[in-house]
Design a protein around this motif. Structure first.
Motif, PDB file in Angstrom:
ATOM      1  N   THR A  14       0.827  -1.204   0.000  1.00 36.41           N
ATOM      2  CA  THR A  14       0.000   0.000   0.000  1.00 36.41           C
ATOM      3  C   THR A  14       0.863   1.256   0.000  1.00 36.41           C
ATOM      4  O   THR A  14       0.592   2.207  -0.746  1.00 36.41           O
ATOM      5  CB  THR A  14      -0.950  -0.003   1.208  1.00 36.41           C
ATOM      6  OG1 THR A  14      -1.739  -1.195   1.176  1.00 36.41           O
ATOM      7  CG2 THR A  14      -1.851   1.210   1.204  1.00 36.41           C
ATOM      8  N   ALA A  17       2.353   1.762  -3.408  1.00 38.28           N
ATOM      9  CA  ALA A  17       1.341   2.256  -4.341  1.00 38.28           C
ATOM     10  C   ALA A  17       1.091   3.748  -4.120  1.00 38.28           C
ATOM     11  O   ALA A  17       0.985   4.521  -5.083  1.00 38.28           O
ATOM     12  CB  ALA A  17       0.049   1.470  -4.184  1.00 38.28           C
ATOM     13  N   VAL A  21       1.704   6.821  -6.844  1.00 41.08           N
ATOM     14  CA  VAL A  21       0.657   7.796  -7.170  1.00 41.08           C
ATOM     15  C   VAL A  21       1.143   9.214  -6.884  1.00 41.08           C
ATOM     16  O   VAL A  21       0.870  10.137  -7.663  1.00 41.08           O
ATOM     17  CB  VAL A  21      -0.644   7.476  -6.411  1.00 41.08           C
ATOM     18  CG1 VAL A  21      -1.652   8.599  -6.539  1.00 41.08           C
ATOM     19  CG2 VAL A  21      -1.237   6.164  -6.912  1.00 41.08           C
ATOM     20  N   GLN A  35       2.401   5.366 -16.872  1.00 35.46           N
ATOM     21  CA  GLN A  35       1.275   4.449 -17.053  1.00 35.46           C
ATOM     22  C   GLN A  35       1.600   3.068 -16.522  1.00 35.46           C
ATOM     23  O   GLN A  35       0.778   2.432 -15.861  1.00 35.46           O
ATOM     24  CB  GLN A  35       0.880   4.383 -18.521  1.00 35.46           C
ATOM     25  CG  GLN A  35       0.301   5.682 -19.033  1.00 35.46           C
ATOM     26  CD  GLN A  35       0.063   5.652 -20.535  1.00 35.46           C
ATOM     27  OE1 GLN A  35       0.481   4.736 -21.227  1.00 35.46           O
ATOM     28  NE2 GLN A  35      -0.618   6.678 -21.026  1.00 35.46           N
ATOM     29  N   LEU A  38       1.550   3.237 -12.735  1.00 30.19           N
ATOM     30  CA  LEU A  38       0.187   3.316 -12.206  1.00 30.19           C
ATOM     31  C   LEU A  38      -0.520   1.965 -12.266  1.00 30.19           C
ATOM     32  O   LEU A  38      -1.273   1.609 -11.349  1.00 30.19           O
ATOM     33  CB  LEU A  38      -0.612   4.387 -12.946  1.00 30.19           C
ATOM     34  CG  LEU A  38      -0.229   5.816 -12.622  1.00 30.19           C
ATOM     35  CD1 LEU A  38      -0.988   6.792 -13.523  1.00 30.19           C
ATOM     36  CD2 LEU A  38      -0.472   6.132 -11.162  1.00 30.19           C
ATOM     37  N   ILE A  39      -0.276   1.204 -13.309  1.00 36.02           N
ATOM     38  CA  ILE A  39      -0.836  -0.144 -13.388  1.00 36.02           C
ATOM     39  C   ILE A  39      -0.239  -1.017 -12.282  1.00 36.02           C
ATOM     40  O   ILE A  39      -0.951  -1.765 -11.611  1.00 36.02           O
ATOM     41  CB  ILE A  39      -0.599  -0.757 -14.781  1.00 36.02           C
ATOM     42  CG1 ILE A  39      -1.455  -0.016 -15.810  1.00 36.02           C
ATOM     43  CG2 ILE A  39      -0.904  -2.253 -14.789  1.00 36.02           C
ATOM     44  CD1 ILE A  39      -1.130  -0.356 -17.249  1.00 36.02           C
ATOM     45  N   ALA A  41       0.893   0.049  -9.439  1.00 33.53           N
ATOM     46  CA  ALA A  41       0.303   0.518  -8.187  1.00 33.53           C
ATOM     47  C   ALA A  41      -1.085  -0.071  -7.987  1.00 33.53           C
ATOM     48  O   ALA A  41      -1.447  -0.473  -6.875  1.00 33.53           O
ATOM     49  CB  ALA A  41       0.241   2.045  -8.166  1.00 33.53           C
ATOM     50  N   ALA A  42      -1.870  -0.143  -9.052  1.00 35.90           N
ATOM     51  CA  ALA A  42      -3.210  -0.732  -8.955  1.00 35.90           C
ATOM     52  C   ALA A  42      -3.131  -2.208  -8.584  1.00 35.90           C
ATOM     53  O   ALA A  42      -3.905  -2.690  -7.739  1.00 35.90           O
ATOM     54  CB  ALA A  42      -3.955  -0.553 -10.276  1.00 35.90           C
ATOM     55  N   VAL A  43      -2.191  -2.923  -9.178  1.00 34.72           N
ATOM     56  CA  VAL A  43      -2.014  -4.343  -8.850  1.00 34.72           C
ATOM     57  C   VAL A  43      -1.583  -4.505  -7.392  1.00 34.72           C
ATOM     58  O   VAL A  43      -2.069  -5.393  -6.678  1.00 34.72           O
ATOM     59  CB  VAL A  43      -0.985  -4.988  -9.812  1.00 34.72           C
ATOM     60  CG1 VAL A  43      -0.584  -6.375  -9.344  1.00 34.72           C
ATOM     61  CG2 VAL A  43      -1.544  -5.032 -11.215  1.00 34.72           C
ATOM     62  N   VAL A  45      -2.240  -2.481  -4.876  1.00 30.06           N
ATOM     63  CA  VAL A  45      -3.385  -2.184  -4.007  1.00 30.06           C
ATOM     64  C   VAL A  45      -4.383  -3.338  -4.004  1.00 30.06           C
ATOM     65  O   VAL A  45      -4.874  -3.747  -2.948  1.00 30.06           O
ATOM     66  CB  VAL A  45      -4.069  -0.857  -4.423  1.00 30.06           C
ATOM     67  CG1 VAL A  45      -5.402  -0.688  -3.743  1.00 30.06           C
ATOM     68  CG2 VAL A  45      -3.169   0.317  -4.103  1.00 30.06           C
ATOM     69  N   LEU A  46      -4.673  -3.877  -5.171  1.00 23.99           N
ATOM     70  CA  LEU A  46      -5.625  -4.988  -5.244  1.00 23.99           C
ATOM     71  C   LEU A  46      -5.111  -6.224  -4.506  1.00 23.99           C
ATOM     72  O   LEU A  46      -5.868  -6.869  -3.775  1.00 23.99           O
ATOM     73  CB  LEU A  46      -5.931  -5.337  -6.699  1.00 23.99           C
ATOM     74  CG  LEU A  46      -6.800  -4.336  -7.445  1.00 23.99           C
ATOM     75  CD1 LEU A  46      -6.911  -4.715  -8.919  1.00 23.99           C
ATOM     76  CD2 LEU A  46      -8.176  -4.260  -6.816  1.00 23.99           C
TER      77      LEU A  46
END
Length: 70
Positions: A14, A17, A21, A35, A38-39, A41-43, A45-46
C-alpha cells in the motif's frame, strides 16, 4: 483463494502504491513509464486488499501468519 500476503506485506504494498501515485501526481514521472507504474500501483493495491498475490502462489511464497489451534 487462500490468503498468502501478510499484514506487513500488505502495508508495504500500500505504501509503495501511494508513493507511485504521489510521483505521478507531482509530475515526477510521465509518459509510458507513468502508465506502467500506475498499473503496477493498482495491482499492488488490489493484492493488498484481497490478501492474495498470484506470483506468491506461483513461487509458493506465503507471508500470511498462520494461527495455531493450541
Amino acid at each position: 483463494m487462500k490468503t498468502n500476503v501478510g499484514i506487513y506485506d500488505q502495508a508495504v504494498r500500500t505504501l509503495l502504491a501511494i508513493a507511485v501515485v504521489m510521483l505521478y501526481y507531482f509530475s515526477l514521472v510521465d509518459g509510458t513509464i507513468a502508465q506502467v507504474l500506475l498499473i503496477l500501483a493498482a495491482v499492488l493495491v488490489l493484492s493488498s486488499l484481497f490478501g492474495f498475490c498470484p506470483l506468491y502462489k506461483l513461487f509458493h511464497i506465503n507471508t500470511a501468519e498462520r494461527h495455531s489451534s493450541t
